[in-house]
Design an enzyme around this catalytic site. Structure first.
Site, mmCIF file in Angstrom:
data_model
loop_
_atom_site.group_PDB
_atom_site.id
_atom_site.type_symbol
_atom_site.label_atom_id
_atom_site.label_comp_id
_atom_site.label_asym_id
_atom_site.label_seq_id
_atom_site.Cartn_x
_atom_site.Cartn_y
_atom_site.Cartn_z
ATOM 1 N N GLU A 1 39.006 -64.876 -54.721
ATOM 2 C CA GLU A 1 39.288 -65.443 -53.404
ATOM 3 C C GLU A 1 40.255 -66.619 -53.579
ATOM 4 O OE1 GLU A 1 37.665 -68.775 -51.331
ATOM 5 O OE2 GLU A 1 36.197 -67.399 -50.453
ATOM 6 N N SER B 1 33.581 -70.442 -53.587
ATOM 7 C CA SER B 1 33.427 -69.064 -54.093
ATOM 8 C C SER B 1 34.697 -68.680 -54.853
ATOM 9 C CB SER B 1 33.263 -68.082 -52.940
ATOM 10 O OG SER B 1 32.155 -68.411 -52.146
ATOM 11 N N ARG C 1 38.756 -63.436 -45.358
ATOM 12 C CA ARG C 1 39.440 -64.308 -46.318
ATOM 13 C C ARG C 1 40.901 -63.889 -46.538
ATOM 14 N NH1 ARG C 1 35.093 -66.386 -45.440
ATOM 15 N NH2 ARG C 1 33.807 -67.534 -46.924
HETATM 16 P P1 FAD Z 1 44.771 -75.613 -50.831
HETATM 17 O O1 FAD Z 1 43.768 -75.309 -51.885
HETATM 18 O O2 FAD Z 1 45.644 -76.794 -51.029
HETATM 19 O O3 FAD Z 1 45.687 -74.343 -50.613
HETATM 20 C C1 FAD Z 1 45.105 -73.064 -50.517
HETATM 21 C C2 FAD Z 1 46.236 -72.048 -50.276
HETATM 22 O O4 FAD Z 1 46.828 -72.272 -49.011
HETATM 23 C C3 FAD Z 1 47.376 -72.176 -51.296
HETATM 24 O O5 FAD Z 1 47.888 -70.891 -51.558
HETATM 25 C C4 FAD Z 1 48.400 -73.020 -50.566
HETATM 26 O O6 FAD Z 1 49.721 -72.765 -51.015
HETATM 27 C C5 FAD Z 1 48.211 -72.589 -49.126
HETATM 28 N N1 FAD Z 1 48.473 -73.657 -48.157
HETATM 29 C C6 FAD Z 1 47.799 -74.846 -48.072
HETATM 30 N N2 FAD Z 1 48.273 -75.559 -47.040
HETATM 31 C C7 FAD Z 1 49.257 -74.825 -46.461
HETATM 32 C C8 FAD Z 1 50.140 -75.038 -45.366
HETATM 33 N N3 FAD Z 1 50.104 -76.161 -44.624
HETATM 34 N N4 FAD Z 1 51.051 -74.070 -45.085
HETATM 35 C C9 FAD Z 1 51.106 -72.938 -45.801
HETATM 36 N N5 FAD Z 1 50.299 -72.670 -46.852
HETATM 37 C C10 FAD Z 1 49.380 -73.608 -47.175
HETATM 38 N N6 FAD Z 1 36.348 -71.563 -47.891
HETATM 39 C C11 FAD Z 1 35.799 -70.840 -46.880
HETATM 40 O O7 FAD Z 1 36.483 -70.042 -46.232
HETATM 41 N N7 FAD Z 1 34.473 -70.967 -46.571
HETATM 42 C C12 FAD Z 1 33.659 -71.816 -47.221
HETATM 43 O O8 FAD Z 1 32.469 -71.893 -46.906
HETATM 44 C C13 FAD Z 1 34.205 -72.595 -48.283
HETATM 45 N N8 FAD Z 1 33.430 -73.447 -48.992
HETATM 46 C C14 FAD Z 1 33.964 -74.166 -50.011
HETATM 47 C C15 FAD Z 1 33.126 -75.045 -50.713
HETATM 48 C C16 FAD Z 1 33.625 -75.814 -51.755
HETATM 49 C C17 FAD Z 1 32.721 -76.755 -52.504
HETATM 50 C C18 FAD Z 1 35.017 -75.719 -52.091
HETATM 51 C C19 FAD Z 1 35.589 -76.565 -53.187
HETATM 52 C C20 FAD Z 1 35.844 -74.834 -51.401
HETATM 53 C C21 FAD Z 1 35.327 -74.050 -50.355
HETATM 54 N N9 FAD Z 1 36.125 -73.153 -49.633
HETATM 55 C C22 FAD Z 1 35.586 -72.431 -48.592
HETATM 56 C C23 FAD Z 1 37.535 -72.945 -49.995
HETATM 57 C C24 FAD Z 1 38.500 -73.993 -49.345
HETATM 58 O O9 FAD Z 1 37.808 -75.133 -48.926
HETATM 59 C C25 FAD Z 1 39.259 -73.410 -48.158
HETATM 60 O O10 FAD Z 1 39.971 -72.253 -48.536
HETATM 61 C C26 FAD Z 1 40.240 -74.425 -47.561
HETATM 62 O O11 FAD Z 1 40.785 -73.916 -46.362
HETATM 63 C C27 FAD Z 1 41.379 -74.781 -48.521
HETATM 64 O O12 FAD Z 1 42.081 -75.867 -47.963
HETATM 65 P P2 FAD Z 1 43.054 -76.769 -48.837
HETATM 66 O O13 FAD Z 1 43.779 -77.668 -47.904
HETATM 67 O O14 FAD Z 1 42.302 -77.418 -49.934
HETATM 68 O O15 FAD Z 1 44.057 -75.667 -49.407
HETATM 69 N N1 EPU Z 2 23.167 -64.588 -54.379
HETATM 70 C C1 EPU Z 2 22.498 -64.392 -55.563
HETATM 71 N N2 EPU Z 2 22.703 -65.287 -56.570
HETATM 72 C C2 EPU Z 2 23.550 -66.334 -56.444
HETATM 73 C C3 EPU Z 2 24.234 -66.520 -55.241
HETATM 74 C C4 EPU Z 2 24.035 -65.628 -54.208
HETATM 75 O O1 EPU Z 2 21.735 -63.450 -55.707
HETATM 76 O O2 EPU Z 2 23.666 -67.098 -57.413
HETATM 77 C C5 EPU Z 2 22.947 -63.614 -53.279
HETATM 78 C C6 EPU Z 2 21.649 -63.842 -52.498
HETATM 79 O O3 EPU Z 2 21.174 -62.564 -52.145
HETATM 80 C C7 EPU Z 2 22.122 -64.569 -51.260
HETATM 81 C C8 EPU Z 2 23.486 -63.937 -51.031
HETATM 82 O O4 EPU Z 2 24.000 -63.714 -52.336
HETATM 83 O O5 EPU Z 2 21.267 -64.370 -50.177
HETATM 84 C C9 EPU Z 2 24.459 -64.753 -50.216
HETATM 85 O O6 EPU Z 2 24.609 -66.044 -50.805
HETATM 86 P P1 EPU Z 2 25.155 -67.271 -49.945
HETATM 87 O O7 EPU Z 2 24.432 -67.355 -48.644
HETATM 88 O O8 EPU Z 2 25.151 -68.466 -50.820
HETATM 89 O O9 EPU Z 2 26.630 -66.857 -49.557
HETATM 90 P P2 EPU Z 2 27.785 -66.146 -50.375
HETATM 91 O O10 EPU Z 2 27.906 -64.752 -49.881
HETATM 92 O O11 EPU Z 2 27.620 -66.335 -51.838
HETATM 93 C C10 EPU Z 2 29.602 -66.679 -48.607
HETATM 94 C C11 EPU Z 2 30.990 -67.263 -48.615
HETATM 95 C C12 EPU Z 2 30.914 -68.779 -48.658
HETATM 96 C C13 EPU Z 2 30.184 -69.264 -47.405
HETATM 97 C C14 EPU Z 2 28.765 -68.664 -47.409
HETATM 98 C C15 EPU Z 2 28.012 -68.992 -46.138
HETATM 99 C C16 EPU Z 2 32.462 -65.637 -49.623
HETATM 100 C C17 EPU Z 2 33.234 -65.246 -50.820
HETATM 101 N N3 EPU Z 2 31.745 -66.758 -49.732
HETATM 102 O O12 EPU Z 2 29.022 -67.000 -49.863
HETATM 103 O O13 EPU Z 2 32.241 -69.287 -48.631
HETATM 104 O O14 EPU Z 2 30.110 -70.667 -47.365
HETATM 105 O O15 EPU Z 2 28.861 -67.214 -47.509
HETATM 106 O O16 EPU Z 2 28.552 -68.303 -45.074
HETATM 107 O O17 EPU Z 2 32.502 -64.947 -48.611
HETATM 108 C C18 EPU Z 2 34.059 -69.949 -50.021
HETATM 109 O O18 EPU Z 2 34.738 -69.103 -49.414
HETATM 110 O O19 EPU Z 2 34.552 -70.686 -50.906
HETATM 111 C C19 EPU Z 2 32.662 -70.124 -49.663
HETATM 112 C C20 EPU Z 2 31.867 -71.014 -50.253
#
Ligand code: FAD
Ligand code: EPU
Length: 339
Positions: A335, A238, A164
């Site tokens: 994050e 997250s 990240r």
């Molecule tokens: P923004 O929120 O608009 O920007 C994020 C950051 O990047 C800001 O600091 C911004 O200034 C910068 N930025 C954006 N665009 C540019 C650009 N073109 N050039 C330079 N800087 C830029 N993330 C994961 O890694 N894994 C996941 O599984 C995951 N699951 C998610 C689930 C949900 C429901 C939500 C709401 C979010 C999740 N995220 C996850 C976080 C998010 O989706 C990602 O970080 C995504 O890449 C953000 O994209 P954005 O365009 O919305 O960025």
């Molecule tokens: N868990 C709990 N309670 C909760 C949630 C999670 O106990 O309420 C524990 C469980 O043991 C579970 C483990 O955490 O097995 C992992 O949970 P999960 O598989 O939901 O994944 P996560 O570690 O919470 C990470 C990423 C997610 C990504 C998923 C799947 C980070 C910070 N988050 O979540 O990314 O989608 O794995 O790969 O690394 C994001 O970055 O925004 C994001 C959603």
């Protein structure tokens, strides 16, 4: 390209925070961006690049220029028998790029299905899910240096990707507008189904031989079952990173908490532990405090029940950090980008 003043950002961030930008401009082409920045009118203002707004929290109004990136398009830049090089402009919706790859049976990003946001932000925190990170398929990106107004190329090593993390989230934050990314995808896909519930979901779906499409479908299914849809409940995924702690500290904690889960981390002699587990053990899961809370199915996701301010969510995050630190001696770090 139109400059707006005192612009509400409520519909432009997935937390749904009603913050205002002093100045706001939407950029649709690289040429537009260069023309705009060549004027130098906004040189003294601080700048924030905005994509889909799905990984940031506005804790207050933004006293500067918000640049909304809407430069869209996907092209194949190179191809051989085994691979295809895809260049996506930064304003392309990430999941659209995934669907395009899936439709062509090109492997590499199917595990990253349904991550919200735009392609330009994907390198920013090296998006990851289900055992795959952007860095695994990343070749290079083009970015506009906001000071020199010139396009620069960043290759893999230049981006300093980590869990990240990248150079753009750290020393180059808000100094570059990423305008395109190039990924190398596999025409003979190698599947990664060992992580989390992918394998069991495939079995449940009656899939014996996985394909790019069936894995993407499984990931979408898993994500939809536990992550709140921002269109219904404000959130940014997250809120914290999963902490990576020294092995020795983990072993000490395990004596007291035998059920504490752990994963392989990215730092030698460290293990990654799920922040969601720590937060749940501290009693926050599903708890509502005013207009904010920790989600009932995923404790790591902080939510806006409707009218929360960014400051209220920030305060909840601080309280969670303090209670996890007190109970486990582990420091959670956000994050989400705090603005
Ligand atoms: P923004 O929120 O608009 O920007 C994020 C950051 O990047 C800001 O600091 C911004 O200034 C910068 N930025 C954006 N665009 C540019 C650009 N073109 N050039 C330079 N800087 C830029 N993330 C994961 O890694 N894994 C996941 O599984 C995951 N699951 C998610 C689930 C949900 C429901 C939500 C709401 C979010 C999740 N995220 C996850 C976080 C998010 O989706 C990602 O970080 C995504 O890449 C953000 O994209 P954005 O365009 O919305 O960025
Ligand atoms: N868990 C709990 N309670 C909760 C949630 C999670 O106990 O309420 C524990 C469980 O043991 C579970 C483990 O955490 O097995 C992992 O949970 P999960 O598989 O939901 O994944 P996560 O570690 O919470 C990470 C990423 C997610 C990504 C998923 C799947 C980070 C910070 N988050 O979540 O990314 O989608 O794995 O790969 O690394 C994001 O970055 O925004 C994001 C959603």
């Amino acid at each position: 390209m139109q400059l707006e003043e005192n612009k509400s950002l409520k519909s432009l961030n997935t937390f749904g925070i009603d913050a205002f930008a002093k100045y706001f401009v939407e950029i649709n082409t690289i040429a537009d961006a260069q023309t705009f920045f060549a004027e130098k009118k906004f040189d003294p203002e601080k700048k924030l690049i905005l994509g889909g707004g799905s990984n940031l929290l506005f804790t207050k109004n933004y006293d500067g220029l918000v640049v909304k990136n809407s430069i869209e398009g996907i092209e194949i830049t190179k191809e051989d028998d085994n691979h295809v090089w895809l260049k996506a402009k930064a304003g392309t919706i990430w999941h659209q790029l995934v669907l395009y790859a899936v439709a062509n049976n090109w492997g590499g990003i199917e595990n990253l299905s349904l991550i919200p946001g735009l392609c330009g932000a994907a390198p920013m925190q090296n998006i990851g899910a289900y055992g795959v990170e952007l860095k695994d398929v990343f070749i290079s990106l083009e970015a506009l240096n906001l000071e020199s107004n010139q396009i620069q190329i960043f290759n893999h090593a230049d981006c300093e990707f980590g869990y990240r993390e990248s150079v753009f989230k750290n020393k180059f934050k808000n100094q570059f507008l990423i305008v395109s990314i190039t990924l190398k995808l596999n025409k003979k896909p190698v599947y990664n189904i060992s992580y989390g519930a992918i394998q069991t979901t495939l079995e449940h779906n009656g899939i014996m031989e996985p394909t790019v499409k069936s894995i993407s479908d499984a990931v979408i299914q898993i994500r939809s079952s536990k992550l709140p849809n921002p269109a219904e409940l404000g959130n940014a995924g997250s809120f914290f990173k999963n902490p990576e702690i020294p092995k020795q500290q983990y072993e000490q904690l395990q004596l007291q908490y035998p059920l504490l889960p752990s994963y392989k981390g990215s730092i030698p002699n460290h293990v990654k532990i799920p922040a969601g587990w720590l937060i749940e053990q501290c009693g926050w899961k599903g708890k509502q405090i005013g207009h904010t809370g920790s989600h009932k199915y995923q404790a790591l996701v902080l939510v806006n029940y409707g009218n929360a301010t960014g400051d209220e969510i920030y305060k909840l995050a601080q309280d969670i950090i303090a209670s996890v630190k007190e109970k486990f001696g582990v420091e959670l770090t956000p994050e989400v980008n705090l603005v």
